[in-house]
Motif scaffolding. Structure first.
Motif, PDB file in Angstrom:
ATOM      1  N   ARG A 104       1.182  -1.628   0.087  1.00 26.92           N
ATOM      2  CA  ARG A 104       0.550  -0.099   0.251  1.00 26.92           C
ATOM      3  C   ARG A 104       1.255   1.287  -0.301  1.00 26.92           C
ATOM      4  NH1 ARG A 104      -5.100   1.265   1.205  1.00 26.92           N
ATOM      5  NH2 ARG A 104      -5.644   3.800   2.486  1.00 26.92           N
ATOM      6  N   ILE A 105       0.412   2.062  -1.235  1.00 21.90           N
ATOM      7  CA  ILE A 105       1.296   3.186  -1.112  1.00 21.90           C
ATOM      8  C   ILE A 105       0.450   4.408  -1.138  1.00 21.90           C
ATOM      9  CG2 ILE A 105       2.949   5.100  -2.664  1.00 21.90           C
ATOM     10  CD1 ILE A 105       2.765   1.422  -3.476  1.00 21.90           C
ATOM     11  N   GLU A 106       0.855   5.575  -0.364  1.00 16.40           N
ATOM     12  CA  GLU A 106      -0.530   6.599   0.197  1.00 16.40           C
ATOM     13  C   GLU A 106       0.407   7.781  -1.157  1.00 16.40           C
ATOM     14  OE1 GLU A 106      -2.143   6.242   2.911  1.00 16.40           O
ATOM     15  OE2 GLU A 106      -2.130   4.218   3.144  1.00 16.40           O
ATOM     16  N   GLY A 107      -0.600   8.176  -1.378  1.00 19.55           N
ATOM     17  CA  GLY A 107      -0.675   9.483  -1.759  1.00 19.55           C
ATOM     18  C   GLY A 107       0.953  10.407  -1.635  1.00 19.55           C
ATOM     19  N   PRO A 108       1.503  10.943  -1.659  1.00 21.17           N
ATOM     20  CA  PRO A 108       2.368  12.039  -1.628  1.00 21.17           C
ATOM     21  C   PRO A 108       2.102  13.120  -0.942  1.00 21.17           C
ATOM     22  CG  PRO A 108       2.227  12.352  -3.973  1.00 21.17           C
ATOM     23  CD  PRO A 108       1.704  11.006  -3.635  1.00 21.17           C
ATOM     24  N   SER A 109       2.724  14.125  -0.005  1.00 21.77           N
ATOM     25  CA  SER A 109       2.102  15.674   0.047  1.00 21.77           C
ATOM     26  C   SER A 109       2.304  16.539  -1.484  1.00 21.77           C
ATOM     27  CB  SER A 109       3.451  16.153   0.565  1.00 21.77           C
ATOM     28  OG  SER A 109       4.359  16.947  -0.053  1.00 21.77           O
ATOM     29  N   ALA A 110       1.686  17.524  -1.290  1.00 18.39           N
ATOM     30  CA  ALA A 110       0.924  18.387  -2.136  1.00 18.39           C
ATOM     31  C   ALA A 110       2.797  18.962  -2.815  1.00 18.39           C
ATOM     32  CB  ALA A 110       0.589  19.627  -1.426  1.00 18.39           C
ATOM     33  N   GLU A 111       3.684  19.453  -1.888  1.00 18.68           N
ATOM     34  CA  GLU A 111       4.666  19.587  -2.811  1.00 18.68           C
ATOM     35  C   GLU A 111       5.202  18.689  -3.071  1.00 18.68           C
ATOM     36  OE1 GLU A 111       8.941  20.882  -0.340  1.00 18.68           O
ATOM     37  OE2 GLU A 111       7.363  21.431   0.010  1.00 18.68           O
ATOM     38  N   ASP A 112       5.307  16.897  -3.374  1.00 18.43           N
ATOM     39  CA  ASP A 112       5.874  16.547  -3.711  1.00 18.43           C
ATOM     40  C   ASP A 112       5.418  15.963  -4.955  1.00 18.43           C
ATOM     41  OD1 ASP A 112       8.173  15.704  -2.085  1.00 18.43           O
ATOM     42  OD2 ASP A 112       8.004  13.894  -0.809  1.00 18.43           O
ATOM     43  N   GLY A 113       3.554  15.882  -4.664  1.00 12.43           N
ATOM     44  CA  GLY A 113       3.170  15.936  -6.362  1.00 12.43           C
ATOM     45  C   GLY A 113       3.030  17.453  -7.040  1.00 12.43           C
ATOM     46  N   LEU A 114       3.461  18.746  -6.932  1.00 10.55           N
ATOM     47  CA  LEU A 114       3.377  19.420  -7.700  1.00 10.55           C
ATOM     48  C   LEU A 114       5.357  19.032  -8.704  1.00 10.55           C
ATOM     49  CD1 LEU A 114       2.374  22.081  -5.774  1.00 10.55           C
ATOM     50  CD2 LEU A 114       1.591  21.372  -7.798  1.00 10.55           C
ATOM     51  N   ARG A 115       5.521  18.459  -7.596  1.00  7.29           N
ATOM     52  CA  ARG A 115       7.508  18.263  -8.150  1.00  7.29           C
ATOM     53  C   ARG A 115       7.389  17.205  -9.141  1.00  7.29           C
ATOM     54  NH1 ARG A 115      12.460  15.193  -5.489  1.00  7.29           N
ATOM     55  NH2 ARG A 115      10.658  15.022  -4.279  1.00  7.29           N
ATOM     56  N   ILE A 116       6.991  16.197  -8.943  1.00  7.85           N
ATOM     57  CA  ILE A 116       6.692  14.702 -10.488  1.00  7.85           C
ATOM     58  C   ILE A 116       5.997  15.495 -10.937  1.00  7.85           C
ATOM     59  CG2 ILE A 116       5.713  12.529  -9.484  1.00  7.85           C
ATOM     60  CD1 ILE A 116       5.938  12.146  -6.701  1.00  7.85           C
ATOM     61  N   GLU A 117       4.161  15.637 -10.556  1.00  6.48           N
ATOM     62  CA  GLU A 117       4.240  17.111 -12.008  1.00  6.48           C
ATOM     63  C   GLU A 117       4.960  17.485 -12.891  1.00  6.48           C
ATOM     64  OE1 GLU A 117       0.764  17.327 -13.470  1.00  6.48           O
ATOM     65  OE2 GLU A 117      -0.402  15.903 -11.809  1.00  6.48           O
ATOM     66  N   ARG A 118       6.439  18.616 -12.666  1.00  6.87           N
ATOM     67  CA  ARG A 118       6.772  19.471 -13.430  1.00  6.87           C
ATOM     68  C   ARG A 118       7.888  17.815 -13.878  1.00  6.87           C
ATOM     69  NH1 ARG A 118       6.656  23.192  -8.762  1.00  6.87           N
ATOM     70  NH2 ARG A 118       8.914  22.081  -7.454  1.00  6.87           N
ATOM     71  N   ILE A 119       8.217  17.544 -13.325  1.00  3.75           N
ATOM     72  CA  ILE A 119       9.459  16.307 -14.056  1.00  3.75           C
ATOM     73  C   ILE A 119       8.681  15.650 -14.848  1.00  3.75           C
ATOM     74  CG2 ILE A 119      10.420  14.402 -13.641  1.00  3.75           C
ATOM     75  CD1 ILE A 119      11.066  15.355 -10.880  1.00  3.75           C
ATOM     76  N   MET A 120       7.068  14.836 -14.946  1.00  2.00           N
ATOM     77  CA  MET A 120       6.634  14.290 -15.864  1.00  2.00           C
ATOM     78  C   MET A 120       6.204  14.998 -17.238  1.00  2.00           C
ATOM     79  SD  MET A 120       7.104  11.437 -15.270  1.00  2.00           S
ATOM     80  CE  MET A 120       6.005  10.165 -16.109  1.00  2.00           C
ATOM     81  N   THR A 121       6.184  16.793 -16.336  1.00  3.42           N
ATOM     82  CA  THR A 121       5.652  17.307 -17.862  1.00  3.42           C
ATOM     83  C   THR A 121       6.771  17.701 -18.849  1.00  3.42           C
ATOM     84  OG1 THR A 121       3.964  18.339 -16.434  1.00  3.42           O
ATOM     85  CG2 THR A 121       4.634  19.793 -18.249  1.00  3.42           C
ATOM     86  N   LEU A 122       7.883  17.703 -18.272  1.00  2.00           N
ATOM     87  CA  LEU A 122       8.890  17.862 -18.878  1.00  2.00           C
ATOM     88  C   LEU A 122       9.233  17.354 -19.858  1.00  2.00           C
ATOM     89  CD1 LEU A 122      12.292  19.706 -19.601  1.00  2.00           C
ATOM     90  CD2 LEU A 122      12.912  18.829 -17.628  1.00  2.00           C
ATOM     91  N   ALA A 123       9.703  16.225 -18.904  1.00  4.97           N
ATOM     92  CA  ALA A 123       9.515  14.190 -19.843  1.00  4.97           C
ATOM     93  C   ALA A 123       8.683  13.726 -21.325  1.00  4.97           C
ATOM     94  CB  ALA A 123       9.965  13.834 -18.933  1.00  4.97           C
ATOM     95  N   THR A 124       7.598  14.601 -21.206  1.00 12.22           N
ATOM     96  CA  THR A 124       6.548  13.719 -21.425  1.00 12.22           C
ATOM     97  C   THR A 124       6.497  15.043 -23.115  1.00 12.22           C
ATOM     98  OG1 THR A 124       5.270  13.567 -20.269  1.00 12.22           O
ATOM     99  CG2 THR A 124       3.659  14.393 -22.092  1.00 12.22           C
ATOM    100  N   ARG A 125       6.959  16.348 -22.962  1.00 15.64           N
ATOM    101  CA  ARG A 125       7.571  17.344 -23.454  1.00 15.64           C
ATOM    102  C   ARG A 125       8.467  16.938 -24.598  1.00 15.64           C
ATOM    103  NH1 ARG A 125       6.465  22.712 -20.015  1.00 15.64           N
ATOM    104  NH2 ARG A 125       4.995  23.162 -19.818  1.00 15.64           N
ATOM    105  N   LEU A 126      10.090  16.562 -24.381  1.00 14.10           N
ATOM    106  CA  LEU A 126      10.787  15.733 -25.087  1.00 14.10           C
ATOM    107  C   LEU A 126      10.620  14.794 -25.329  1.00 14.10           C
ATOM    108  CD1 LEU A 126      13.084  16.284 -22.130  1.00 14.10           C
ATOM    109  CD2 LEU A 126      12.784  17.788 -24.029  1.00 14.10           C
ATOM    110  N   ALA A 127       9.482  14.386 -25.539  1.00 10.54           N
ATOM    111  CA  ALA A 127       9.633  12.856 -25.515  1.00 10.54           C
ATOM    112  C   ALA A 127       8.499  12.662 -26.965  1.00 10.54           C
ATOM    113  CB  ALA A 127       8.572  11.768 -24.914  1.00 10.54           C
ATOM    114  N   ALA A 128       7.134  14.181 -26.427  1.00 13.47           N
ATOM    115  CA  ALA A 128       5.700  14.875 -28.201  1.00 13.47           C
ATOM    116  C   ALA A 128       7.113  15.090 -28.816  1.00 13.47           C
ATOM    117  CB  ALA A 128       5.346  15.224 -26.838  1.00 13.47           C
ATOM    118  N   GLY A 129       8.147  16.577 -28.692  1.00 17.45           N
ATOM    119  CA  GLY A 129       8.492  17.404 -29.438  1.00 17.45           C
ATOM    120  C   GLY A 129       9.635  16.485 -30.293  1.00 17.45           C
TER     121      GLY A 129
END
Length: 165
Positions: free
Chosen positions: A28-53
């Motif tokens: 069972r993995i609990e959801g991250p803190s809001a701060e960690d969730g935002l950081r994870i979102e930023r990293i994945m957004t960057l990776a997605t943009r690089l891959a899509a382009g």
């Protein structure tokens, strides 16, 4: 008057459970803190943009330490236990499944989990893709012009239909 919403606990699950152990153990993995969730979102957004382009990044998006930090943020208090008990492929698969859960939704995480980490298996299957792009017979017929009259004499006009009561 403001609309009353149901308690968030009834609409949102703050944890994900994954049967990742070699003997079927469920973690069972609990959801991250809001701060960690935002950081994870930023990293994945960057990776997605690089891959899509289709761009090749100038430097690694994540070096080994940053990758482990991403997993640590995603896995939270479960990180040490998972790292100690799982092989690297299982650990990474659990971590990435949780990252997809955090950044997208449970359905995306389930598709990733079922794909075994193979991105090509996450895409909808061929039949689903084809069904989604296929038009109905009516729509296809309306796009195809009718063949003109071969007699060349006249055209018929349709009689108006009576409305049904």
């Amino acid at each position: 008057m403001a609309r009353q919403f149901a308690a968030l606990d009834t609409a949102l699950d703050d944890a994900i459970e994954l049967p990742a152990g070699p003997n079927g153990e469920v973690y069972r993995i609990e959801g991250p803190s809001a701060e960690d969730g935002l950081r994870i979102e930023r990293i994945m957004t960057l990776a997605t943009r690089l891959a899509a382009g289709g761009e090749t990044p100038e430097a690694e998006v994540l070096d080994d330490d940053a990758e482990l930090d991403l997993y640590k943020a995603a896995l939270g208090s479960s990180y040490d236990q998972l790292l100690a008990e799982l092989s690297w492929p299982r650990f990474k698969h659990v971590a990435m499944t949780v990252v997809f859960w955090i950044t997208a939704d449970l359905d995306t995480a389930e598709r990733y989990w079922a794909s075994g980490g193979d991105p090509s298996r996450m895409a909808p299957n061929r039949a689903t893709r084809r069904a989604g792009t296929r038009s109905s017979g009516t729509a296809a017929a309306s796009k195809t012009p009718r063949r003109g009259s071969t007699s060349g004499t006249s055209t018929r006009t349709a009689k108006p239909r009576a409305a049904k009561a």
